[in-house]
Design an enzyme around this catalytic site. Structure first.
Site, short mmCIF file in Angstrom:
data_model
loop_
_atom_site.label_atom_id
_atom_site.label_comp_id
_atom_site.label_asym_id
_atom_site.label_seq_id
_atom_site.Cartn_x
_atom_site.Cartn_y
_atom_site.Cartn_z
N ILE A 27 0.82 -1.23 0.00
CA ILE A 27 0.00 0.00 0.00
C ILE A 27 0.84 1.26 0.00
CG2 ILE A 27 -2.07 -1.02 1.01
CD1 ILE A 27 -1.24 0.36 3.69
N ASN A 79 13.35 -8.79 4.71
CA ASN A 79 14.03 -8.31 5.92
C ASN A 79 13.61 -9.13 7.13
OD1 ASN A 79 15.00 -6.13 4.33
ND2 ASN A 79 13.12 -5.00 4.70
N HIS A 127 7.64 -11.52 4.82
CA HIS A 127 7.18 -11.06 3.52
C HIS A 127 8.35 -10.77 2.60
CE1 HIS A 127 7.45 -7.56 6.22
NE2 HIS A 127 7.70 -6.80 5.17
N HIS A 166 9.38 -8.67 -0.77
CA HIS A 166 9.00 -7.58 -1.67
C HIS A 166 9.51 -7.91 -3.07
CE1 HIS A 166 8.31 -4.50 1.60
NE2 HIS A 166 9.13 -5.30 2.24
N GLN A 217 12.87 -4.61 9.12
CA GLN A 217 11.56 -5.25 9.06
C GLN A 217 10.55 -4.39 9.81
OE1 GLN A 217 11.34 -9.21 10.78
NE2 GLN A 217 9.40 -9.66 9.75
#
Ligand SMILES: [Zn+2]
Length: 136
Positions: free
Chosen positions: A35, A86, A99, A101, A93
């Site tokens: 987002i 991270n 997660h 990216h 992080q």
């Protein structure tokens, strides 16, 4: 799902409790747009398993992540891109659900990297390799 947590932002996104712009999902993996992207198409690929750091995720979920990174990166369609992951706040992080990216990179947008290379001796590298191998 038992492997998800009620108080985690990304677990809520996986469960549909918080809206997102989903681009891909399968049994073990979920992918959606960041987002606050640093490039158009900046996408997050996450396991459907709550864990803060990579080494805490079961290997079958990590295998799923590996396959999904290939599928989603192809679909994002950037000629140049970074995959960033991270672990821990000192390592930048911000959300403590693992997660990855996928960040398209061009001359105007994308990830900036600082790479403070060092120059260890062969003996120092060998010692480090032996330490790591002894823990596998
Ligand atoms: Zn989570």
């Amino acid at each position: 799902m038992e492997s998800l947590k009620d108080d985690c932002l990304f677990c809520k996104i996986i469960q549909g409790k918080i809206p997102c712009k989903k681009v891909y999902e399968n049994e073990t993996v979920f992918a959606f747009l960041d987002i606050n992207p640093i490039a158009v198409g900046h996408t997050l690929v996450i396991p459907k398993y709550h864990a803060a750091q990579c080494h805490e995720v079961p290997e079958d979920y990590m295998a799923g992540i590996g396959k999904a990174l290939s599928v989603v990166a192809k679909a994002v369609g950037a000629k140049n891109y970074n995959i960033l992951q991270n672990n821990g706040s000192i390592a930048h992080q911000a959300v403590f659900h693992v997660h990855f990216h996928i960040i398209p990179k061009d001359a105007k947008q994308g990830l900036g990297i600082q790479w403070p290379a060092t120059n260890p001796s062969g003996d120092e590298l060998e010692k480090t390799a032996e330490e790591i191998k002894s823990r596998i």
